[in-house]
Design a protein around this motif. Structure first.
Motif, PDB file in Angstrom:
ATOM      1  N   UNK B 316      -1.779  -3.142 -11.145  1.00 45.40           N
ATOM      2  CA  UNK B 316      -0.403  -3.354 -10.047  1.00 45.40           C
ATOM      3  C   UNK B 316      -0.205  -1.988  -9.515  1.00 45.40           C
ATOM      4  N   UNK B 317      -0.290  -0.841  -9.500  1.00 45.79           N
ATOM      5  CA  UNK B 317      -0.263   0.350  -9.794  1.00 45.79           C
ATOM      6  C   UNK B 317      -1.091   0.939  -8.259  1.00 45.79           C
ATOM      7  N   UNK B 318      -2.570   0.016  -8.336  1.00 41.33           N
ATOM      8  CA  UNK B 318      -3.728   0.449  -7.720  1.00 41.33           C
ATOM      9  C   UNK B 318      -2.765  -0.278  -6.344  1.00 41.33           C
ATOM     10  N   UNK B 319      -2.116  -1.702  -5.619  1.00 42.30           N
ATOM     11  CA  UNK B 319      -1.536  -1.862  -4.669  1.00 42.30           C
ATOM     12  C   UNK B 319      -0.465  -1.251  -4.365  1.00 42.30           C
ATOM     13  N   UNK B 320       0.346  -0.501  -5.234  1.00 46.32           N
ATOM     14  CA  UNK B 320       1.184   0.233  -4.227  1.00 46.32           C
ATOM     15  C   UNK B 320       1.411   1.477  -4.006  1.00 46.32           C
ATOM     16  N   UNK B 321       0.305   1.900  -4.830  1.00 49.14           N
ATOM     17  CA  UNK B 321      -0.947   3.483  -4.596  1.00 49.14           C
ATOM     18  C   UNK B 321      -1.648   3.040  -3.126  1.00 49.14           C
ATOM     19  N   UNK B 322      -1.968   2.341  -2.827  1.00 51.23           N
ATOM     20  CA  UNK B 322      -2.925   1.771  -1.648  1.00 51.23           C
ATOM     21  C   UNK B 322      -1.706   1.509  -0.723  1.00 51.23           C
ATOM     22  N   UNK B 330      -6.697   2.483   3.137  1.00 48.92           N
ATOM     23  CA  UNK B 330      -5.710   2.378   1.865  1.00 48.92           C
ATOM     24  C   UNK B 330      -5.529   1.087   1.701  1.00 48.92           C
ATOM     25  N   UNK B 331      -4.341   1.029   2.844  1.00 50.83           N
ATOM     26  CA  UNK B 331      -3.280   0.117   3.145  1.00 50.83           C
ATOM     27  C   UNK B 331      -4.171  -1.813   2.948  1.00 50.83           C
ATOM     28  N   UNK B 332      -5.184  -1.735   3.384  1.00 45.96           N
ATOM     29  CA  UNK B 332      -6.228  -2.864   3.616  1.00 45.96           C
ATOM     30  C   UNK B 332      -6.836  -2.787   2.264  1.00 45.96           C
ATOM     31  N   UNK B 333      -6.612  -1.671   1.653  1.00 42.65           N
ATOM     32  CA  UNK B 333      -7.489  -1.814  -0.603  1.00 42.65           C
ATOM     33  C   UNK B 333      -6.720  -2.453  -0.887  1.00 42.65           C
ATOM     34  N   UNK B 334      -5.378  -1.986  -0.228  1.00 39.74           N
ATOM     35  CA  UNK B 334      -3.608  -1.991  -1.603  1.00 39.74           C
ATOM     36  C   UNK B 334      -4.145  -3.784  -1.512  1.00 39.74           C
ATOM     37  N   UNK B 335      -3.638  -4.382  -0.148  1.00 40.27           N
ATOM     38  CA  UNK B 335      -3.032  -6.273   0.121  1.00 40.27           C
ATOM     39  C   UNK B 335      -4.373  -6.475  -0.237  1.00 40.27           C
ATOM     40  N   UNK B 398     -14.386  -5.140  -2.827  1.00 41.12           N
ATOM     41  CA  UNK B 398     -14.177  -4.599  -2.195  1.00 41.12           C
ATOM     42  C   UNK B 398     -13.442  -3.181  -2.061  1.00 41.12           C
ATOM     43  N   UNK B 399     -12.141  -3.852  -2.498  1.00 40.77           N
ATOM     44  CA  UNK B 399     -10.618  -3.113  -2.642  1.00 40.77           C
ATOM     45  C   UNK B 399     -10.557  -1.902  -3.136  1.00 40.77           C
ATOM     46  N   UNK B 400     -11.615  -1.796  -4.083  1.00 36.01           N
ATOM     47  CA  UNK B 400     -11.536  -0.374  -4.513  1.00 36.01           C
ATOM     48  C   UNK B 400     -12.593   0.633  -3.891  1.00 36.01           C
ATOM     49  N   UNK B 405     -12.026   4.781   0.411  1.00 35.25           N
ATOM     50  CA  UNK B 405     -11.729   5.372   1.119  1.00 35.25           C
ATOM     51  C   UNK B 405     -10.357   6.550   1.917  1.00 35.25           C
ATOM     52  N   UNK B 406      -9.528   5.105   1.201  1.00 37.82           N
ATOM     53  CA  UNK B 406      -8.339   5.611   2.121  1.00 37.82           C
ATOM     54  C   UNK B 406      -7.404   6.532   1.322  1.00 37.82           C
ATOM     55  N   UNK B 407      -7.813   7.053  -0.110  1.00 39.63           N
ATOM     56  CA  UNK B 407      -8.117   8.886  -0.709  1.00 39.63           C
ATOM     57  C   UNK B 407      -8.392   9.422   0.288  1.00 39.63           C
ATOM     58  N   UNK B 408      -9.342   9.365   0.664  1.00 43.78           N
ATOM     59  CA  UNK B 408     -10.063  10.532   1.814  1.00 43.78           C
ATOM     60  C   UNK B 408      -9.431  10.447   2.884  1.00 43.78           C
ATOM     61  N   UNK B 409      -8.960   9.080   3.290  1.00 37.75           N
ATOM     62  CA  UNK B 409      -8.930   9.394   4.954  1.00 37.75           C
ATOM     63  C   UNK B 409      -7.255   9.738   5.052  1.00 37.75           C
ATOM     64  N   UNK B 410      -6.508   9.658   3.886  1.00 36.95           N
ATOM     65  CA  UNK B 410      -5.358  10.590   3.340  1.00 36.95           C
ATOM     66  C   UNK B 410      -5.693  11.827   3.025  1.00 36.95           C
TER      67      UNK B 410
END
Lengths: 496, 493
Positions: B316-322, B330-335, B398-400, B405-410
């Motif tokens: 669940x915290x993956x989603x919050x993290x995203x 990152x947000x795409x991944x979270x959702x 896919x979501x991971x 990618x989101x962590x790299x972007x951020x």
């Protein structure tokens, strides 16, 4: 006909009280239909009055054609226009629901019971409808004296508890009368609107201050505002179900109405919130009332008494909201008069059904009730949700206004008290639900117990209860309309 | 943004609410009752499905139920994010209904009518949360879900159920009344509105510390998201019958929690405000802590359902993290993880339940060699666990991938490390179990070498969800497109 609604409202129940007591000698079974018809007329008139007020504005009805300030005038505006239907409809629904339990408890005294019941409702409706400060006292005593009679018809301890109430109630009423006396001395008038017109030059007068303080203390005593609440729990707990489910929802709420009437109409908000400037302290008193009510309720191991302490806490909600001194708080307080009357009615009617079937209301008596009385318990769940403040039940929305009022007044103590009381209510009710749901425990995974089937209260008790429960949700959905079309106009525009 | 007014979202909520009286009346005839549940689930799914093309066209659907407070109505709005969540939970309700029949009848559970009624009620509330247009409506359905789930969690009505029920209420209702309610009212006092908007409504209203305080009140107030330290209700809630754990405590209830957090972060605060106050950084670290701690605790669990619960807490915290990364990927991944995790985790719970129905075993240490007896179930379990680990051929990959990618972007390199470590931990708690189930020595096996699966009503649903988990890797639509649309409406990218 609809010109006479204000008079019908009071006169019909009053006269039918006489008719019921006479009819009782002829045939015992006539009491109930007469009483229902009388309260039906009262309910009809009160709803009609509310719509008339919404269409035409304030209605002044001169009793017997005598003009105020000499004669008694009934004065109906948006404030009591809203409270009247609540009182009359609650009384009617409770009467219908209580028939069986009255017959069960007082097979021989049903007639006198209905007489007292009607007189009580007469008094309450009169208090709400009157525009005369002294007339209000008279009706206060009518409601109180009949109330003592009704409450004393109960368990063994009921007469003693009621005697205690009688002492305290009489003192409260005397205080109010004394305050009205002061007002009469300085203004020479007993008509509320008239007094309000004459008071502004006298705002600095010590006599006016004394009148206000004494009136307030009297009213607080009558509404069981902590720490003046001591009479309430026992008096309401040991009474018979029909009386307690009439009196617990209505009397305290009607007294809150009287307090708001005194603040808004008689003394005006400028005097109360600007000249006096004690509102902050009163809200802190309300905080104490809410917290203590909640804590004392926690200490009870008995459903009915627990509910009476919730009533004490709820009084704190309304006093605090009214004394926040802003529009949102006052809206919340007025809305909570309606909502709390309905939800208290709901939970006390539930107790009535439980007592009818189980002959007890201690926690031990409640085992397995979800299976035995699913409809009654369903209503209790809805009532509990409203008291906790879960949307879309109505209790949530008045709490909303009260908290928004607290935030805009910067009174975070009051906000914290409301949140605390919500959380305690969760504990209080789920403690009850746990007993009704789990116990008696089975040996293994609940397969073996719960063999006993449904044993619900009679239809005539369950249907009105479910109606009340449905009203709790309906009123929640219509909160916007009630506030926009009624309560908004009940509060003077000067209050922001 | 174009909007159309339609009653469809309300109908989608009401279907499962209105079926409750019918379920009660048909309580004596279980086949009729279950047929009604299926009918309601099917109709609900079709209503939601019929709105998909409209949403994919970039239109929103709104419906106002009642204007209860000036400026705040009980109002529904269907957007891409809500649609994503509604699709996941309503489609899984159909599968779970079938599974419930197999499980509840297989174990001869009591009070099945009550069970199906509250299940339907809980689904109404879930869809309500997905379609809420403002915070008040969201709170309404959130609380409705809390109370509707209580009788399901405590279904067994024994001492253990009671104490778990208490914990459940304490955490879920205590935080929602204690944190969310005041935070919501303070937000209303500040902004005068509660309607979600793409850049929030709190920007420029309150002082920095107050906004920060509100942010954490919301974050922890929605305790259904099980962010530490408000997580321990979830393992406790595992006393519920397994279908409840499967749909509610892997999908509906917990995802409602993260959905609410995501909604509030994006729709109440807005990404710009969070970014300018640097509020997302502490959220990222709280979520990362929950991910690591949840995975580590899961390692030490022997009870299969408790293991899955701690795994859920971490996921669940993956989603919050995203969401808190605030970067488009990152947000795409979270959702997207809402959907991917849902199909993977529900498969795992279905398997745990199927094992319990067939063998009565709850602990991993008693399941050595179970793969020989229940090969289909354990194959599905293997696929589900791959999806949770985030390995192809499963949708979880896919979501991971997007999250990484989101962590790299951020520019959050430490978080990249957290994600990778967590995947390793996931593998560490799932793979030994799967390995021992299939490849133990014959003399160590605790089961006879004879295929004996759970009833078909249990097995078919878990095969379906496992298959969908695989399909989602190759065809992640419409979920990926919905998530992208939502992110685009928030960030413009």
């Amino acid at each position: 006909m609809n010109e006479q609604y204000p008079a019908l409202l009071v006169v019909v129940p009053l006269l039918s009280a006489l008719v019921v007591s006479i009819a009782g000698w002829v045939n015992k079974r006539w009491g109930f239909p007469i009483a229902v018809a009388a309260l039906g007329v009262a309910a009809w008139s009160s709803v009609g009055l509310l719509f008339r007020v919404m269409n035409e504005g304030v209605i002044v009805y001169k009793l017997g054609g005598w003009s105020p300030p000499m004669g008694i005038a009934y004065y109906i505006d948006y404030l009591n226009g809203l409270v009247l239907p609540v009182v009359s409809i609650a009384a009617l629904l409770n009467l219908v629901a209580s028939k069986k339990s009255i017959e069960q408890q007082f097979p021989d005294k049903a007639g006198p019971f209905y007489t007292l019941y009607l007189l009580m409702v007469t008094g309450l409706l009169g208090i709400v409808v009157t525009g005369d400060a002294f007339n209000l006292y008279v009706l206060l005593e009518i409601a109180a004296l009949t109330g003592y009679g009704l409450l004393a018809m109960g368990e063994e301890r009921a007469p003693l508890a009621t005697l205690n109430y009688l002492y305290m109630g009489t003192i409260g009423a005397c205080f109010y009368l004394l305050g009205v006396g002061y007002l009469y001395i300085v203004t020479g008038s007993l008509n509320m609107v008239d007094i309000a017109r004459l008071l502004p030059p006298l705002y600095e007068s010590k006599a006016v201050l004394a009148a206000f303080v004494i009136c307030m203390v009297g009213v607080w005593l009558k509404m069981a505002f902590f720490p003046l609440h001591a009479w309430l729990p026992n008096a309401y707990t040991y009474a018979n179900s029909a009386a307690s489910s009439l009196i617990a929802p209505l009397v305290t709420k009607v007294m809150v109405y009287v307090m708001i009437r005194l603040i808004l109409t008689v003394f005006t908000p400028e005097f109360v919130f600007t000249t006096l400037a004690v509102s902050n302290a009163v809200v802190w008193l309300a905080v104490i009332a809410i917290v203590m009510g909640a804590v004392l309720a926690l200490a009870e191991r008995n459903l009915k008494k627990m509910l009476t302490y919730i009533v004490v806490a709820e009084v704190g909600y309304m006093v605090g909201g009214a004394w926040l001194g802003n529009r949102d708080g006052m809206t919340g307080a007025i809305l909570h008069i309606v909502n709390d009357a309905l939800m208290t009615l709901c939970v006390f009617m539930v107790v009535g059904n439980i007592v009818y079937k189980v002959k007890g209301y201690a926690f031990e008596d409640l085992k397995g009730l979800f299976r035995k009385m699913p409809f009654t318990m369903g209503a209790l769940v809805i009532g509990a949700m409203s008291i906790i403040g879960v949307p879309p039940t109505c209790g949530f929305f008045s709490k909303w206004y009260l908290i928004v009022g607290a935030i805009s007044a910067g009174h975070y103590g009051f906000m914290a008290a409301l949140i605390f009381s919500s959380m305690v209510s969760v504990v209080l009710f789920f403690r009850v639900f746990e007993i009704c749901f789990y116990e008696p425990f089975a040996d293994h995974h609940g397969h073996d117990n719960h063999s006993e089937g449904m044993d619900e209260a009679p239809v005539s008790m369950v249907v009105p209860l479910l109606v009340v429960a449905a009203i709790l949700i309906l009123v929640g959905f219509y909160t916007g309309d009630i506030v926009n079309h009624v309560i908004q106009f009940a509060i003077p525009e000067a209050m922001v | 943004m174009e909007t159309i007014i339609s009653i469809k979202p309300l109908l989608a909520i009401l279907v499962s609410l209105l079926v409750v009286p019918i379920l009660v009346l048909s309580g004596k005839r279980p086949n009729v009752r279950e047929a009604c549940t299926f009918l309601a689930a099917g109709v609900k799914f079709l209503i939601i499905l019929s709105m998909v093309p409209v949403i994919l066209n970039g239109t929103q659907i709104v419906y106002t139920i009642a204007e209860v407070i000036p400026g705040v109505a009980i109002k529904l709005r269907v957007d891409a994010f809500g649609m994503l969540f509604a699709l996941v939970s309503s489609s899984l309700w159909i599968v779970t209904s079938a599974y419930s029949i197999g499980y509840m009848r297989g174990l001869k559970e009591h009070s099945q009518t009550r069970y199906f009624c509250f299940f339907a009620l809980a689904l109404s509330a879930t869809i309500g949360v997905a379609f809420s247009a403002n915070l008040l409506t969201l709170y309404l359905f959130y609380e409705m879900l809390s109370f509707a789930t209580y009788p399901l969690v405590t279904h067994h009505q024994d001492h253990e159920a009671r104490s778990s029920g208490r914990k459940y209420l304490l955490y879920i209702v205590g935080t929602s009344i204690g944190f969310v309610l005041p935070a919501m009212l303070i937000s209303y006092s500040l902004a005068g509105t509660l309607d979600f908007s793409s850049q929030g409504f709190l920007a420029g209203t309150g002082s920095k510390p107050l906004i920060g305080l509100l942010c954490f009140m919301f974050l922890f107030g929605f305790a259904k998201a099980a962010i530490m330290p408000f997580h321990s209700w979830l393992p406790a809630a595992m006393v519920a019958p397994t279908p409840v754990s499967a749909l509610l405590h892997a999908v509906a209830v917990v995802k409602v929690g993260v959905f609410c957090v995501a909604r509030v972060l994006t729709g109440v605060f807005g990404t710009d405000l969070l970014f300018s106050l640097n509020l997302n950084v502490p959220i990222i670290y709280i979520a990362s802590f929950t991910i690591m701690a949840g995975s580590l605790i899961a390692l030490s669990q022997d009870n299969l359902k408790r293991l899955l619960a701690f795994s859920t807490i971490a996921q669940l915290s993956y989603i919050v993290l995203g969401i808190a990364l605030l970067s488009p990927k990152g947000m795409t991944g979270g959702m997207l993880h809402i959907a991917m995790h849902a199909f993977g985790k529900i498969t795992l719970f279905f398997c745990a339940g199927a094992i319990f129905v067939a063998t009565g075993k709850k602990n991993i240490s008693e399941m050595i060699g179970i793969g020989r007896r229940m090969p289909v179930t354990m194959a599905a379990f293997f696929i589900g666990s791959l999806s949770i680990i985030g390995m192809p051929p499963c949708g979880g990959f896919i979501s991971k991938w997007y999250l990484v990618l989101g962590t790299l972007e951020a520019h959050q390199m430490p978080i990249l490390f957290v994600l990778l470590t967590s995947s390793l931990l996931n593998a560490a708690y799932f793979m030994p179990f799967v390995y021992k189930a299939f490849f133990c020595r014959p003399e160590d096996s605790m089961f006879e070498n004879k295929v004996q699966e759970a009833p078909a009503f249990c097995v078919v649903p878990l095969v379906i969800t496992a298959t969908i988990s695989v399909i989602l890797l190759f065809y992640p639509q419409p979920f990926l497109r919905l998530a992208r649309m939502m992110v685009q409406s928030i960030t413009g990218v």
